[in-house]
Structure formats: structure tokens, C-alpha cells
Design a protein around this motif. Structure first.
Motif, PDB file in Angstrom:
ATOM      1  N   ARG A 192      37.229 -45.195  16.410  1.00  0.00           N
ATOM      2  CA  ARG A 192      38.563 -44.663  17.098  1.00  0.00           C
ATOM      3  C   ARG A 192      38.545 -44.540  18.308  1.00  0.00           C
ATOM      4  N   ARG A 193      37.299 -43.888  18.861  1.00  0.00           N
ATOM      5  CA  ARG A 193      37.265 -43.564  20.153  1.00  0.00           C
ATOM      6  C   ARG A 193      35.984 -44.069  20.856  1.00  0.00           C
ATOM      7  N   PRO A 194      35.763 -45.306  21.119  1.00  0.00           N
ATOM      8  CA  PRO A 194      34.629 -45.922  21.580  1.00  0.00           C
ATOM      9  C   PRO A 194      34.400 -45.138  22.735  1.00  0.00           C
ATOM     10  N   SER A 195      33.121 -44.398  23.303  1.00  0.00           N
ATOM     11  CA  SER A 195      33.019 -43.755  24.511  1.00  0.00           C
ATOM     12  C   SER A 195      32.074 -44.485  25.366  1.00  0.00           C
ATOM     13  N   ILE A 196      31.832 -45.803  25.045  1.00  0.00           N
ATOM     14  CA  ILE A 196      30.950 -46.592  26.202  1.00  0.00           C
ATOM     15  C   ILE A 196      31.756 -47.850  26.418  1.00  0.00           C
ATOM     16  N   SER A 197      31.521 -48.438  27.596  1.00  0.00           N
ATOM     17  CA  SER A 197      31.850 -49.801  28.058  1.00  0.00           C
ATOM     18  C   SER A 197      30.660 -50.747  28.524  1.00  0.00           C
ATOM     19  N   GLY A 198      30.561 -51.768  28.517  1.00  0.00           N
ATOM     20  CA  GLY A 198      29.631 -52.501  29.104  1.00  0.00           C
ATOM     21  C   GLY A 198      29.800 -53.425  29.935  1.00  0.00           C
ATOM     22  N   TRP A 199      29.134 -53.403  30.945  1.00  0.00           N
ATOM     23  CA  TRP A 199      29.004 -54.664  32.183  1.00  0.00           C
ATOM     24  C   TRP A 199      28.831 -55.987  31.660  1.00  0.00           C
ATOM     25  N   VAL A 200      29.656 -57.027  32.010  1.00  0.00           N
ATOM     26  CA  VAL A 200      29.603 -58.227  31.784  1.00  0.00           C
ATOM     27  C   VAL A 200      29.509 -58.951  33.137  1.00  0.00           C
ATOM     28  N   LEU A 201      28.508 -59.599  33.474  1.00  0.00           N
ATOM     29  CA  LEU A 201      28.521 -60.310  35.009  1.00  0.00           C
ATOM     30  C   LEU A 201      28.456 -61.777  34.701  1.00  0.00           C
ATOM     31  N   THR A 202      29.346 -62.345  35.544  1.00  0.00           N
ATOM     32  CA  THR A 202      29.337 -63.918  35.390  1.00  0.00           C
ATOM     33  C   THR A 202      28.067 -64.382  36.177  1.00  0.00           C
ATOM     34  N   LEU A 203      27.944 -65.538  36.509  1.00  0.00           N
ATOM     35  CA  LEU A 203      26.683 -66.424  36.914  1.00  0.00           C
ATOM     36  C   LEU A 203      27.182 -67.171  38.021  1.00  0.00           C
ATOM     37  N   PRO A 204      27.930 -66.852  39.290  1.00  0.00           N
ATOM     38  CA  PRO A 204      28.536 -67.776  40.111  1.00  0.00           C
ATOM     39  C   PRO A 204      27.501 -68.786  40.553  1.00  0.00           C
ATOM     40  N   SER A 230      33.172 -60.872  38.345  1.00  0.00           N
ATOM     41  CA  SER A 230      32.518 -62.002  39.105  1.00  0.00           C
ATOM     42  C   SER A 230      31.989 -61.415  40.533  1.00  0.00           C
ATOM     43  N   GLY A 231      30.772 -61.637  40.770  1.00  0.00           N
ATOM     44  CA  GLY A 231      30.256 -61.274  42.119  1.00  0.00           C
ATOM     45  C   GLY A 231      29.723 -62.564  42.944  1.00  0.00           C
ATOM     46  N   PRO A 232      30.714 -63.419  43.429  1.00  0.00           N
ATOM     47  CA  PRO A 232      30.195 -64.539  44.118  1.00  0.00           C
ATOM     48  C   PRO A 232      29.795 -63.881  45.672  1.00  0.00           C
ATOM     49  N   ILE A 233      28.897 -64.708  46.404  1.00  0.00           N
ATOM     50  CA  ILE A 233      28.674 -64.570  47.653  1.00  0.00           C
ATOM     51  C   ILE A 233      29.285 -65.725  48.719  1.00  0.00           C
ATOM     52  N   LEU A 234      30.066 -65.119  49.452  1.00  0.00           N
ATOM     53  CA  LEU A 234      30.932 -66.280  50.350  1.00  0.00           C
ATOM     54  C   LEU A 234      29.697 -67.260  51.047  1.00  0.00           C
ATOM     55  N   GLY A 235      30.106 -68.566  50.938  1.00  0.00           N
ATOM     56  CA  GLY A 235      29.131 -69.592  51.685  1.00  0.00           C
ATOM     57  C   GLY A 235      27.731 -69.551  50.802  1.00  0.00           C
ATOM     58  N   ALA A 236      27.471 -69.057  49.479  1.00  0.00           N
ATOM     59  CA  ALA A 236      26.447 -69.126  49.034  1.00  0.00           C
ATOM     60  C   ALA A 236      26.638 -69.581  47.425  1.00  0.00           C
ATOM     61  N   THR A 245      36.832 -68.198  47.479  1.00  0.00           N
ATOM     62  CA  THR A 245      36.201 -67.312  46.603  1.00  0.00           C
ATOM     63  C   THR A 245      36.823 -66.692  45.544  1.00  0.00           C
ATOM     64  N   ILE A 246      38.021 -65.993  46.153  1.00  0.00           N
ATOM     65  CA  ILE A 246      38.890 -65.400  44.997  1.00  0.00           C
ATOM     66  C   ILE A 246      39.482 -66.441  43.898  1.00  0.00           C
ATOM     67  N   ALA A 247      39.918 -67.533  44.212  1.00  0.00           N
ATOM     68  CA  ALA A 247      40.169 -68.540  43.195  1.00  0.00           C
ATOM     69  C   ALA A 247      39.021 -68.528  42.257  1.00  0.00           C
ATOM     70  N   GLN A 248      37.751 -68.956  42.812  1.00  0.00           N
ATOM     71  CA  GLN A 248      36.674 -69.294  42.003  1.00  0.00           C
ATOM     72  C   GLN A 248      36.407 -67.927  41.013  1.00  0.00           C
ATOM     73  N   ALA A 249      36.227 -66.504  41.540  1.00  0.00           N
ATOM     74  CA  ALA A 249      36.055 -65.388  41.101  1.00  0.00           C
ATOM     75  C   ALA A 249      36.840 -65.193  39.956  1.00  0.00           C
ATOM     76  N   HIS A 250      38.379 -65.434  40.254  1.00  0.00           N
ATOM     77  CA  HIS A 250      39.467 -65.156  39.291  1.00  0.00           C
ATOM     78  C   HIS A 250      39.291 -66.071  38.060  1.00  0.00           C
ATOM     79  N   ALA A 251      38.887 -67.164  38.326  1.00  0.00           N
ATOM     80  CA  ALA A 251      38.488 -68.425  37.324  1.00  0.00           C
ATOM     81  C   ALA A 251      37.761 -67.752  36.259  1.00  0.00           C
ATOM     82  N   GLU A 252      36.492 -67.374  37.029  1.00  0.00           N
ATOM     83  CA  GLU A 252      35.450 -66.855  36.157  1.00  0.00           C
ATOM     84  C   GLU A 252      35.796 -65.707  35.177  1.00  0.00           C
ATOM     85  N   ILE A 253      36.584 -64.862  35.441  1.00  0.00           N
ATOM     86  CA  ILE A 253      36.959 -63.758  34.933  1.00  0.00           C
ATOM     87  C   ILE A 253      37.913 -63.966  33.692  1.00  0.00           C
ATOM     88  N   LEU A 254      38.752 -65.015  34.240  1.00  0.00           N
ATOM     89  CA  LEU A 254      39.479 -65.711  33.223  1.00  0.00           C
ATOM     90  C   LEU A 254      38.918 -66.323  31.925  1.00  0.00           C
TER      91      LEU A 254
END
Length: 475
Positions: A192-204, A230-236, A245-254
Motif C-alpha cells: 500500500r505504501r512502498p517506502s523505497i524507490s530504486g535508481w535505474v541508469l541507462t547506458l548512453p 540518462s546521464g550522457p556526457i556531451l561529446g563522449a 544530448t537532450i534529445a538522446q537522453a530524453h529518448a533513453e528515458i522514454l
């Protein structure tokens, strides 16, 4: 009116959204998990090896079923500390996984250990504007494969607030949920009340590792909020241009949103991004440059365009110590990010690998000011105060006026730690800088007992879950 900061126009948001949909449909994303690929194929996606091409209609359906801002709550073990996204009320969250601390007694940087984690969790539990707790540091004496389990156990046993942590894989999600359920009174209460959340990181660029993907599916199945970044690095690992970068990161999150909603329509999902730049001279990433600040605002705008809850890093400074650079980086990034982000990851230095105990108190103090700033200006007859101005008249004073006494506590921010006295009083009090003052307050908090320590049988059962994971993963 509340303050607002934008780096993207409505037209530009729509253009980037269109580009992100094209990326997913025409280029695709690596989603290396057979059961995920199977459900995506059934939904109308194209599978080519591990790369999945997702049509815009599938993304649109995921956006439709994802719970909106006013429907998501990060529940706490103590309901007084529940975090709602219905109204914009920015606050802090503990960032995770730093590897070093600045010792509060010696001032020397050293590897973080479990006792540091426990102390930091307890301090964060006492700070009013830290609304989400978590493993600020990863204990370095613990074997890497089971680090997440030990971190979860330390956090759950020592905090009554909502907790976010790293999740290695699906089993880690399930075991973390079992630990949290023990602490909050049972599986039914946790459901009813999940008291945790978890990180999910994409792999750009345009990927995610199997363990993280498995964790995302497991969280959706258990109705545990997924903090997806999504945590991409500009130029890498993304184009050097911010728009690309915004377009790619947004796509990964979508893409992750699609997986989450196909697994369980309505699964809670929090939008975030660690998109950042690189210092081309040193090769280090920057977690506090002007590009980082602009990207936080832009990514928050993209998430808000979908009406999702927003969590953004904002106080992860490049500075090595709590000095003028750290102050500038805190002010620049956090001030901008706070206008769009609901929760802001914070309290780390040296590009998010070092924690200074004093910094917890300092960041909390800064957040009290940012919270006041984000309340904005109230414009009404009583606040315009025309009759008050008329009654005081030219050359009068408002100090003793009833209107001042009625409103000054709400209108004026009064710091607890930042220095506002005259030089002589400050000098007579020891000429202490902000780090010294913050550390003193931190040491006081370290002496306090936890708010609600789980009883010994619960703590023992949590430890047994961790020990079993250690035995299994080390076998």
C-alpha cells in the motif's frame, strides 16, 4: 506568482520530443533482456538483436498510462515525511554511491565505511529539507557485488523517511522490498505504501545493462517507484551540442518508460537526468558547470511536458571542499534547478565521489533559502498593503506596525547558520566560517538517537537477507 526558469521554448520542447521519438523509431535502443523484447514485440516494436525500435504510438500509450505528478507519492515509513508532487515544493534528496568521506574529526579524506553510512543516514533523517534519504556513500570494505544490499540495510534500519538506492538487478529489488516491508510492518503495508524507490541508469548512447533493465521490470511489477536517469556526457556518450544530448537522453528515458508501463500500466515513474559536460583539458566530467545547470533546467522541462514527477541533481559540486567554489556552484545550479525540479540530489563534492559531513547541514540551509525563493511573490490586497502604506505615510516606519508583525515570518527568510551579524559580533564569536559552523551542527546531530529504530528481531531479519545475498553472490 512563483519563479520560473526556461531554456527551451514550447516550440523547442515539441521539436526535441519529435526528435526523440524519431531516435527510438528509426535508430532504436539496446534493451538486452528477452522477456522485455518479447513484450515490446507484442506491442508492435521491431527487434534486431538487442536493439529495439519503438514506434511513436507505443511511446504515446506509455505516456498516457504513466501516473502524473499529482498521482505519485514517495511514501515514508513515517507518514509525516511522505513526499508529494502535487504542488511544486522543492527539497533535497541524498545522492548515492560516493566512495570517500572527509572525516568529521580529522578533516582528512578517506574511503567511506559502513559506520560513515549509518551516521550520514541518521543525520539526513534529522534535516528538515532532506525529504528523501539514501546511501550517500558506498561502504568500501564491503564486496562490490553485495554493496547495494548492505547499503539498503543500513538505510532502512536508520531512517523513517523515503529511501532511494541503487539496485544491482531484480533480486536486489526483491530483497530491498523485503527489508523495507519488515521495517514498515509487513508486506501488505509495504504494497500500500512502498517506502523505497530504486535508481535505474541507462547506458548512453542508447542502451541499458541487463541488470538495470531487470530491476526496472521488477520495480514496475512491485509498484515501487523507479527513478530513471540518462546521464550522457556531451561529446563522449552523446552529441557535444546540448540540444542533441537532450534529445538522446530524453529518448533513453522514454524507452524505459515504455518498458515500465508495458510491465505494469500505472507503475510510478520519476524523471531525472545526469546529462553533463566534460572538461576537455582534464578528461573529467563536470557536475556543476553552466552546461550542467542548463541541462538540468532543459531536462526538467522535457519531463514536465509529460506531467511526470521531476528529480534532478543540483548540489553535486566539482569543488573538493566546502569553499567559495562550492558555494558558487551550489548557488548557480541549485537556484536554476529548483525552479523545475521537485527533488534535487545533493550533498556530494568532487564530482559526486566525496561526502563532507558538514556539507549535509550546509546544503539543508541552502535549501531553506531556495524553498523560500520558490514560494515567489503573493500579490493580493493585504500583500500590496496600500492601506498600510497610507497609514504610515511619508517618513514613517513600518517596524512596529501590526501588518509587519503579522507577515514578517512568512515574507522574510531567517537563516539558522549563514552569517548576518556585524563584524564585531562575528569576530567575538570566534570568526567561524560556514564549514566550521555547519560541522559543529553536524556533530550535534550525530549524538542524537535514531527517530524510530526497528526492534532487534526486525534488524536481525534484515541482516539475514543481506547475509544470504552475500553467500549466494560470492558462491
Amino acid at each position: 506568482m512563483k519563479p520560473a526558469v526556461q531554456v527551451l521554448s514550447t516550440t523547442e520542447i515539441a521539436k526535441i520530443q519529435e526528435a526523440s521519438l524519431s531516435i527510438l523509431h528509426e535508430i532504436g535502443m539496446r534493451l538486452p533482456l528477452e522477456k522485455v523484447q518479447s513484450s515490446l514485440k507484442d506491442a508492435g516494436c521491431t527487434i534486431d538483436g538487442d536493439v529495439v525500435k519503438i514506434p511513436p504510438a507505443v511511446v504515446g500509450q506509455a505516456i498516457k498510462t504513466a501516473p502524473k505528478r499529482d498521482q505519485v507519492v514517495l511514501f515514508a515509513r513515517d507518514p509525516r515525511f511522505d513526499v508529494s508532487f502535487a504542488a511544486h515544493d522543492p527539497a533535497l534528496a541524498c545522492m548515492t554511491m560516493a566512495t570517500n568521506v572527509i572525516d568529521p574529526h580529522t578533516g582528512v579524506k578517506r574511503p567511506a565505511v559502513t559506520t560513515d553510512l549509518v551516521k550520514l543516514v541518521r543525520i539526513a533523517d534529522r534535516l528538515d529539507f532532506v525529504r528523501v534519504n539514501g546511501g550517500l556513500v558506498t561502504p568500501q570494505e564491503i564486496p562490490g557485488k553485495v554493496n547495494d544490499w548492505y547499503t539498503w540495510a543500513s538505510c532502512i534500519k536508520n531512517s523513517v523517511k523515503h529511501i532511494t538506492g541503487g539496485v544491482l538487478d531484480g533480486r536486489c529489488v526483491r530483497d530491498s522490498a523485503r527489508m523495507a516491508a519488515l521495517a514498515c510492518g509487513g508486506e501488505e503495508q509495504f504494497r500500500r505504501r512502498p517506502s523505497i524507490s530504486g535508481w535505474v541508469l541507462t547506458l548512453p548512447p542508447l542502451g541499458i545493462d541487463p541488470g538495470s533493465l531487470e530491476a526496472l521490470v521488477e520495480m514496475a511489477s512491485l509498484n515501487i517507484p523507479a527513478i530513471v536517469s540518462s546521464g550522457p556526457i556531451l561529446g563522449a556518450t552523446s552529441p557535444v551540442t546540448m540540444a542533441g544530448t537532450i534529445a538522446q537522453a530524453h529518448a533513453e528515458i522514454l524507452a524505459c518508460l515504455v518498458v515500465s508501463q508495458l510491465t505494469s500500466p500505472g507503475a510510478p515513474f520519476v524523471y531525472t537526468s545526469f546529462a553533463r559536460g566534460m572538461d576537455m583539458r582534464s578528461g573529467n566530467v563536470s557536475m556543476a558547470g553552466p552546461e550542467f545547470a542548463a541541462l538540468k533546467v532543459a531536462m526538467a522541462q522535457m519531463g514536465r511536458s509529460l506531467e511526470l514527477p521531476i528529480r534532478m541533481p543540483a548540489m553535486l559540486r566539482d569543488a573538493k571542499t566546502l569553499d567559495a567554489q562550492a558555494g558558487f556552484e551550489t548557488g548557480m545550479v541549485a537556484s536554476l534547478a529548483s525552479c523545475g525540479a521537485d527533488i534535487m540530489d545533493s550533498m556530494q563534492l568532487d564530482m559526486d565521489i566525496v561526502v563532507d559531513y558538514a556539507d549535509l547541514v550546509f546544503c539543508n540551509e541552502c535549501m531553506t533559502a531556495l524553498n523560500r525563493f520558490n514560494k515567489g511573490v503573493t500579490v493580493g490586497d493585504d500583500h500590496i498593503a496600500l492601506e498600510v502604506i497610507r497609514s504610515v505615510g511619508p517618513g514613517g516606519t513600518y517596524l512596529a506596525h501590526e501588518h509587519t508583525m503579522k507577515n514578517f515570518r512568512d515574507e522574510l527568510w531567517h537563516p539558522e547558520l549563514l552569517e548576518r551579524r556585524n563584524w564585531e559580533r562575528w569576530e567575538a564569536d570566534g570568526s567561524r566560517d560556514i564549514r566550521t559552523v555547519s560541522l559543529e551542527k553536524c556533530l550535534e546531530l550525530m549524538e542524537l538517537e535514531p527517530r524510530d529504530y526497528p526492534p532487534p528481531p526486525v534488524r536481525d531479519e534484515i541482516d539475514r537477507i543481506v547475509e544470504q545475498a552475500r553467500l549466494d553472490y560470492e558462491a
